[in-house]
Motif scaffolding. Structure first.
Motif, PDB file in Angstrom:
ATOM      1  N   HIS A   2       0.813  -1.219   0.000  1.00 53.00           N
ATOM      2  CA  HIS A   2       0.000   0.000   0.000  1.00 53.00           C
ATOM      3  C   HIS A   2       0.849   1.271   0.000  1.00 53.00           C
ATOM      4  O   HIS A   2       0.326   2.350  -0.317  1.00 53.00           O
ATOM      5  CB  HIS A   2      -0.923   0.012   1.216  1.00 53.00           C
ATOM      6  CG  HIS A   2      -1.915  -1.112   1.222  1.00 53.00           C
ATOM      7  ND1 HIS A   2      -2.953  -1.187   0.317  1.00 53.00           N
ATOM      8  CD2 HIS A   2      -2.024  -2.218   1.999  1.00 53.00           C
ATOM      9  CE1 HIS A   2      -3.666  -2.274   0.546  1.00 53.00           C
ATOM     10  NE2 HIS A   2      -3.124  -2.924   1.556  1.00 53.00           N
ATOM     11  N   TRP A   3       2.115   1.148   0.354  1.00 52.49           N
ATOM     12  CA  TRP A   3       2.957   2.345   0.349  1.00 52.49           C
ATOM     13  C   TRP A   3       3.086   2.938  -1.054  1.00 52.49           C
ATOM     14  O   TRP A   3       3.211   4.160  -1.205  1.00 52.49           O
ATOM     15  CB  TRP A   3       4.334   2.015   0.916  1.00 52.49           C
ATOM     16  CG  TRP A   3       4.308   1.567   2.334  1.00 52.49           C
ATOM     17  CD1 TRP A   3       4.463   0.292   2.801  1.00 52.49           C
ATOM     18  CD2 TRP A   3       4.099   2.384   3.493  1.00 52.49           C
ATOM     19  NE1 TRP A   3       4.372   0.260   4.164  1.00 52.49           N
ATOM     20  CE2 TRP A   3       4.149   1.530   4.622  1.00 52.49           C
ATOM     21  CE3 TRP A   3       3.882   3.742   3.684  1.00 52.49           C
ATOM     22  CZ2 TRP A   3       3.991   2.004   5.916  1.00 52.49           C
ATOM     23  CZ3 TRP A   3       3.724   4.214   4.973  1.00 52.49           C
ATOM     24  CH2 TRP A   3       3.775   3.351   6.071  1.00 52.49           C
ATOM     25  N   GLN A   4       3.067   2.104  -2.077  1.00 50.89           N
ATOM     26  CA  GLN A   4       3.140   2.606  -3.450  1.00 50.89           C
ATOM     27  C   GLN A   4       1.924   3.464  -3.786  1.00 50.89           C
ATOM     28  O   GLN A   4       2.050   4.552  -4.364  1.00 50.89           O
ATOM     29  CB  GLN A   4       3.249   1.422  -4.416  1.00 50.89           C
ATOM     30  CG  GLN A   4       3.331   1.804  -5.879  1.00 50.89           C
ATOM     31  CD  GLN A   4       4.626   2.495  -6.231  1.00 50.89           C
ATOM     32  OE1 GLN A   4       5.645   2.258  -5.592  1.00 50.89           O
ATOM     33  NE2 GLN A   4       4.594   3.348  -7.237  1.00 50.89           N
ATOM     34  N   LYS A   5       0.739   2.995  -3.426  1.00 50.92           N
ATOM     35  CA  LYS A   5      -0.477   3.773  -3.669  1.00 50.92           C
ATOM     36  C   LYS A   5      -0.465   5.082  -2.886  1.00 50.92           C
ATOM     37  O   LYS A   5      -0.885   6.135  -3.386  1.00 50.92           O
ATOM     38  CB  LYS A   5      -1.699   2.944  -3.286  1.00 50.92           C
ATOM     39  CG  LYS A   5      -1.933   1.726  -4.161  1.00 50.92           C
ATOM     40  CD  LYS A   5      -2.311   2.138  -5.571  1.00 50.92           C
ATOM     41  CE  LYS A   5      -2.630   0.923  -6.425  1.00 50.92           C
ATOM     42  NZ  LYS A   5      -2.971   1.305  -7.827  1.00 50.92           N
ATOM     43  N   ILE A   6       0.018   5.014  -1.648  1.00 51.57           N
ATOM     44  CA  ILE A   6       0.066   6.226  -0.824  1.00 51.57           C
ATOM     45  C   ILE A   6       0.956   7.282  -1.472  1.00 51.57           C
ATOM     46  O   ILE A   6       0.597   8.467  -1.558  1.00 51.57           O
ATOM     47  CB  ILE A   6       0.561   5.873   0.591  1.00 51.57           C
ATOM     48  CG1 ILE A   6      -0.486   5.035   1.329  1.00 51.57           C
ATOM     49  CG2 ILE A   6       0.884   7.133   1.384  1.00 51.57           C
ATOM     50  CD1 ILE A   6      -0.018   4.500   2.653  1.00 51.57           C
ATOM     51  N   MET A   7       2.116   6.872  -1.968  1.00 52.98           N
ATOM     52  CA  MET A   7       3.020   7.843  -2.588  1.00 52.98           C
ATOM     53  C   MET A   7       2.466   8.375  -3.905  1.00 52.98           C
ATOM     54  O   MET A   7       2.691   9.544  -4.255  1.00 52.98           O
ATOM     55  CB  MET A   7       4.396   7.200  -2.785  1.00 52.98           C
ATOM     56  CG  MET A   7       5.165   7.016  -1.491  1.00 52.98           C
ATOM     57  SD  MET A   7       6.884   6.519  -1.715  1.00 52.98           S
ATOM     58  CE  MET A   7       6.653   4.815  -2.222  1.00 52.98           C
ATOM     59  N   GLU A   8       1.738   7.547  -4.649  1.00 51.21           N
ATOM     60  CA  GLU A   8       1.120   8.044  -5.879  1.00 51.21           C
ATOM     61  C   GLU A   8       0.068   9.108  -5.572  1.00 51.21           C
ATOM     62  O   GLU A   8       0.000  10.152  -6.245  1.00 51.21           O
ATOM     63  CB  GLU A   8       0.500   6.882  -6.640  1.00 51.21           C
ATOM     64  CG  GLU A   8       1.524   5.933  -7.257  1.00 51.21           C
ATOM     65  CD  GLU A   8       0.870   4.774  -7.970  1.00 51.21           C
ATOM     66  OE1 GLU A   8      -0.385   4.718  -7.970  1.00 51.21           O
ATOM     67  OE2 GLU A   8       1.590   3.924  -8.528  1.00 51.21           O
ATOM     68  N   TYR A   9      -0.755   8.870  -4.562  1.00 52.03           N
ATOM     69  CA  TYR A   9      -1.749   9.878  -4.179  1.00 52.03           C
ATOM     70  C   TYR A   9      -1.077  11.142  -3.640  1.00 52.03           C
ATOM     71  O   TYR A   9      -1.572  12.263  -3.848  1.00 52.03           O
ATOM     72  CB  TYR A   9      -2.698   9.303  -3.134  1.00 52.03           C
ATOM     73  CG  TYR A   9      -3.545   8.165  -3.641  1.00 52.03           C
ATOM     74  CD1 TYR A   9      -3.952   8.115  -4.975  1.00 52.03           C
ATOM     75  CD2 TYR A   9      -3.936   7.124  -2.800  1.00 52.03           C
ATOM     76  CE1 TYR A   9      -4.722   7.072  -5.453  1.00 52.03           C
ATOM     77  CE2 TYR A   9      -4.711   6.071  -3.280  1.00 52.03           C
ATOM     78  CZ  TYR A   9      -5.100   6.047  -4.602  1.00 52.03           C
ATOM     79  OH  TYR A   9      -5.862   5.015  -5.077  1.00 52.03           O
TER      80      TYR A   9
END
Length: 248
Positions: free
Chosen positions: A146-153
């Motif tokens: 989920h860290w990847q999604k967090i950084m994209e947002y």
């Protein structure tokens, strides 16, 4: 290095000093014991044998060093605490990433100082893995979760926030003094949409699996199929030979 880690490192140093002191006391006691036995039994045959035995023991004791009695690397690591999960490390990196992208227009040098911090932190983390904690076992994972999604947002939010900062600081006003407020808002919205579109394009062009990895996997798959075909042919020839020998 945190206070807890420094305390653990200091405890290890104190343990080594204590082992050295115990070794010295034991060696001195053995030497004193040998001297007393030598003085009391100097005129008997048994005393001579004891002296020879004690001399041999003393020579062996002199060969004993602190390194021979110290703990091995595996024993030291077994006594150390286990490495915790990567939540704190990921959280630290995400917070640092947020400071860089959200405040880039206000403090452009934040990225440079973050780079220096990460270079130093690489060595401190290596020290923790080698000296403070047990070295963890590697695990194969698909991605960082989920860290990847967090950084994209966070990237999308940073684009909007930096556009607002540019508007409030009067960047366009200094470039074009006679620019109306409505036109400035329109330009900021257009720039914001273009940057988000650019992020989407870059994200879509980056391959999830690199090209060279796909090539290597294709080569391995081809070799596997060729080996399987060869095994099938060998098994078929062996079966034909057995049937031919049986008929003869």
């Amino acid at each position: 290095m945190s206070k807890k880690e420094r305390a653990r490192y200091a405890e290890r140093k104190d343990l080594n000093k204590e082992l050295t002191r115990i070794l010295d006391e034991w060696r001195n006691s053995e030497l004193d014991k040998a001297e007393r036995q030598k003085d009391s039994n100097a005129y008997t045959t048994k005393a001579v044998d004891d002296i020879l035995t004690d001399n041999t023991l003393n020579r062996r004791c002199s060969d004993i060093t602190f390194e021979s009695l110290s703990l091995s690397q595996a024993e030291i690591e077994c006594s150390q605490p286990k490495w915790e999960d990567l939540y704190e490390d990921y959280l630290e990196m995400v917070i640092q990433f947020g400071y860089i992208i959200f405040l880039s227009t206000l403090f452009p040098l934040a990225a440079f100082f973050s780079l220096l911090n990460n270079i130093i932190e690489i060595r401190t983390d290596a020290f923790k893995l080698c000296m403070i904690y047990q070295r963890p076992f590697s695990q194969r994972v698909k991605d960082i979760g989920h860290w990847q999604k967090i950084m994209e947002y966070m990237v999308f939010a940073a684009i909007i926030i930096n556009c607002i900062f540019c508007s409030t600081r009067g960047v366009f006003r200094r470039l074009v003094p006679d620019l109306p407020f409505a036109a400035e808002i329109f330009i900021l919205v257009c720039i914001e949409h273009l940057l988000i579109l650019l992020c989407k394009v870059i994200r879509s062009t980056i391959e999830y699996v690199p090209y060279w990895v796909r090539v290597e996997k294709s080569i391995m798959e081809h070799r596997r199929r060729e080996a399987f075909k060869k095994l099938e042919c060998d098994a078929l020839h062996l079966k034909e030979n057995r049937s031919h020998n049986y008929n003869e």
